[in-house]
Scaffold this active site. Structure first.
Site, PDB file in Angstrom:
ATOM      1  N   ASP A  71       0.656  -0.856   0.134  1.00 36.68           N
ATOM      2  CA  ASP A  71      -0.047   0.427   0.007  1.00 36.68           C
ATOM      3  C   ASP A  71       0.808   1.283   0.234  1.00 36.68           C
ATOM      4  O   ASP A  71       1.767   1.744   0.698  1.00 36.68           O
ATOM      5  CB  ASP A  71      -0.850   0.097   1.032  1.00 36.68           C
ATOM      6  CG  ASP A  71      -1.338  -1.422   1.413  1.00 36.68           C
ATOM      7  OD1 ASP A  71      -1.127  -2.494   0.847  1.00 36.68           O
ATOM      8  OD2 ASP A  71      -2.819  -1.115   2.110  1.00 36.68           O
ATOM      9  N   ASP A 107      -4.426   0.293  -2.625  1.00 37.93           N
ATOM     10  CA  ASP A 107      -4.266   1.385  -1.943  1.00 37.93           C
ATOM     11  C   ASP A 107      -3.429   2.592  -2.514  1.00 37.93           C
ATOM     12  O   ASP A 107      -2.603   2.458  -1.516  1.00 37.93           O
ATOM     13  CB  ASP A 107      -4.455   1.098   0.190  1.00 37.93           C
ATOM     14  CG  ASP A 107      -5.562   0.758   0.505  1.00 37.93           C
ATOM     15  OD1 ASP A 107      -6.242   1.077  -1.201  1.00 37.93           O
ATOM     16  OD2 ASP A 107      -5.569   0.150   1.427  1.00 37.93           O
ATOM     17  N   ASN A 142      -9.172  -1.272  -1.186  1.00 42.17           N
ATOM     18  CA  ASN A 142     -10.576  -1.235  -0.269  1.00 42.17           C
ATOM     19  C   ASN A 142     -10.483   0.717  -0.257  1.00 42.17           C
ATOM     20  O   ASN A 142     -12.176   0.976  -0.615  1.00 42.17           O
ATOM     21  CB  ASN A 142     -10.626  -1.530   0.725  1.00 42.17           C
ATOM     22  CG  ASN A 142      -9.590  -0.629   1.556  1.00 42.17           C
ATOM     23  OD1 ASN A 142      -8.461  -1.088   2.021  1.00 42.17           O
ATOM     24  ND2 ASN A 142      -9.850  -0.571   3.067  1.00 42.17           N
ATOM     25  N   HIS A 143      -9.358   1.361  -0.428  1.00 45.17           N
ATOM     26  CA  HIS A 143      -9.756   2.973  -0.125  1.00 45.17           C
ATOM     27  C   HIS A 143     -10.189   2.691  -2.226  1.00 45.17           C
ATOM     28  O   HIS A 143     -10.726   4.756  -2.173  1.00 45.17           O
ATOM     29  CB  HIS A 143      -8.215   3.616   0.661  1.00 45.17           C
ATOM     30  CG  HIS A 143      -7.952   3.561   1.329  1.00 45.17           C
ATOM     31  ND1 HIS A 143      -8.671   4.507   2.430  1.00 45.17           N
ATOM     32  CD2 HIS A 143      -7.947   2.148   2.263  1.00 45.17           C
ATOM     33  CE1 HIS A 143      -8.239   4.133   3.753  1.00 45.17           C
ATOM     34  NE2 HIS A 143      -8.131   2.726   3.334  1.00 45.17           N
ATOM     35  N   HIS A 242      -5.974  -7.055  -2.510  1.00 46.42           N
ATOM     36  CA  HIS A 242      -5.968  -6.736  -1.409  1.00 46.42           C
ATOM     37  C   HIS A 242      -6.171  -7.501  -0.225  1.00 46.42           C
ATOM     38  O   HIS A 242      -5.054  -7.188   0.813  1.00 46.42           O
ATOM     39  CB  HIS A 242      -6.521  -5.198  -1.573  1.00 46.42           C
ATOM     40  CG  HIS A 242      -6.592  -4.294  -0.777  1.00 46.42           C
ATOM     41  ND1 HIS A 242      -4.884  -4.108  -1.319  1.00 46.42           N
ATOM     42  CD2 HIS A 242      -6.896  -3.888   0.099  1.00 46.42           C
ATOM     43  CE1 HIS A 242      -4.701  -2.633  -0.283  1.00 46.42           C
ATOM     44  NE2 HIS A 242      -6.373  -2.410   0.525  1.00 46.42           N
TER      45      HIS A 242
END
Length: 402
Positions: A71, A107, A142-143, A242
């Site tokens: 990330d 991310d 997820n971001h 991820h």
């Protein structure tokens, strides 16, 4: 005939010049637009049916050299350090990685101040690597999904400001295009976006509007930089994701997951992401294999998941910060590579994972103190299923071989 062709192509040349000008103004990088852009929109195929641009490649053979990077979270300086650590860029940020394949597990967005600059930086490297036979594969975290859905809980003030600057330049570019005969009048990027947001301080409203405009489904930034990301990936014996995969995800179909996420980002599937991207057991949120304590990892489930993917021997994940650096559990089947390198996380020192062929794994770290830590934990790691042989590799790198 040549003069007629030049006149006919002039509006497209002007548009390309304006886009390149906007890119440079936002990122400081010169990224000429593709000479032959795909004439088919993300919404229409030659027969008039809805479609995505191109199928996403989900499975790759083992390259000679594979590098996995965790990330990045908006920290451009640490991102460049990670690429230099792996010998992929020189002091001037130019690609020197040859035909290596790079996987960044998602991310890029949130927690940092240089999100757009990283997206442009990665795009530049993709072009340079391609010329040398290399490739850079970026994944959805997820971001990325949160931002496309308009969830900005982890955005910094500078992150909002960066997108405000982008929006200003993008609108200037559109104004320039609207003056050119032969070009379709650009759509207002703020169409449908409210002027104010309840519960949000007034000084943040412009930044929220710019970020929504850029990143919502079919937004200029999401379509350009994120729609081509994969969500699950198989390279040789390694499965990349991820958060993590469960058996129901594999049964649903890895290719299907990638295509449905891409279609959603391109504006073909509504406002919210597919169900397999939401919730704690989703592809980008799962943490069952990422706890820093090996005893808390669900190794049995992981073993069954890998057994359903032909040839898969390990799962490589980001998402969950590993304060002790890149590590492996479940008899080397779970490799966790998020070291929280961004200043917006734990400001960890960069580390990357390298795989040579199918099974030669090593961790490259910029922290020379990790040598002692690895040595002192070697016996315990073997008991926990890590079973790695450690060797010093250069002044600030540790080689970890299975």
């Amino acid at each position: 005939m040549e003069e007629d062709s030049t006149c006919r192509d002039l509006p497209l040349l002007v548009s390309s010049f304006i886009d390149t000008f906007v890119d440079f103004s936002v990122s400081g990088l010169f990224l000429p637009q593709p000479q032959n852009p795909n004439p088919i929109s993300p919404h229409e195929s030659p027969d008039g049916t809805s479609t995505s641009l191109h199928p996403l490649q989900t499975r790759y053979p083992s390259p000679d050299r594979l590098v996995a990077i965790g990330d990045l979270h908006g920290d451009l300086h640490k991102s460049k350090q990670a690429f230099r650590l792996a010998g992929l860029i020189d002091a001037s940020d130019r690609w020197i990685g040859g035909n290596a394949t790079i996987v960044q597990v998602g991310d890029v967005l949130d927690r940092g101040n240089d999100e757009l600059k990283i997206l442009y930086f990665l795009e530049k490297l993709k072009r340079e690597a391609s010329k040398c036979g290399g490739s850079i594969i970026i994944m959805n975290g997820n971001h990325e999904i949160m931002n496309i859905e308009g969830d900005f809980r982890y955005v910094t003030q500078s992150g909002l400001d960066e997108f405000k600057v982008w929006a200003d330049w993008f609108r200037i570019g559109n104004s320039m295009k609207s003056l050119c005969d032969g070009l379709e009048k650009p759509k207002d990027i703020f169409e449908g976006i409210p002027l104010v947001f309840r519960g949000i301080k007034k000084e943040f409203h412009d930044g929220f509007r710019a970020r929504i405009a850029a990143l919502r489904p079919q937004g200029p930034i999401s379509s350009r930089f994120l729609s081509g990301n994969v969500t699950v990936l198989v390279v040789g014996e390694s499965v990349f994701v991820h958060g993590g995969l469960l058996q129901n995800h594999v049964y649903y179909g890895l290719e299907r997951i990638n295509e449905e996420v891409r279609d959603w980002i391109n504006g073909l599937r509504g406002r919210f992401s597919p169900s397999f991207m939401r919730g704690r057991d989703s592809v980008v949120w799962l943490r069952r294999f990422s706890d820093e304590l090996a005893k808390n990892c669900d190794c049995s489930t992981l073993e069954h998941v890998l057994a359903t993917i032909p040839g898969a021997k390990r799962m490589i994940m980001g998402h969950t910060i590993q304060g002790s650096g890149i590590n492996a559990v479940c008899e080397n089947r779970a490799i966790r590579i998020d070291v929280g390198m961004s200043k917006g996380c734990i400001d960890g020192l960069p580390e990357v994972l390298e795989i040579s062929g199918n099974s030669g794994l090593r961790v490259l770290t910029s922290n020379p103190l990790y040598q002692k830590r690895y040595e002192s934990q070697l016996k315990e790691d073997r008991k926990e299923g890590l079973g790695l042989l450690l060797q010093e590799h250069g002044p600030n790198q540790i080689e970890v071989k299975a």
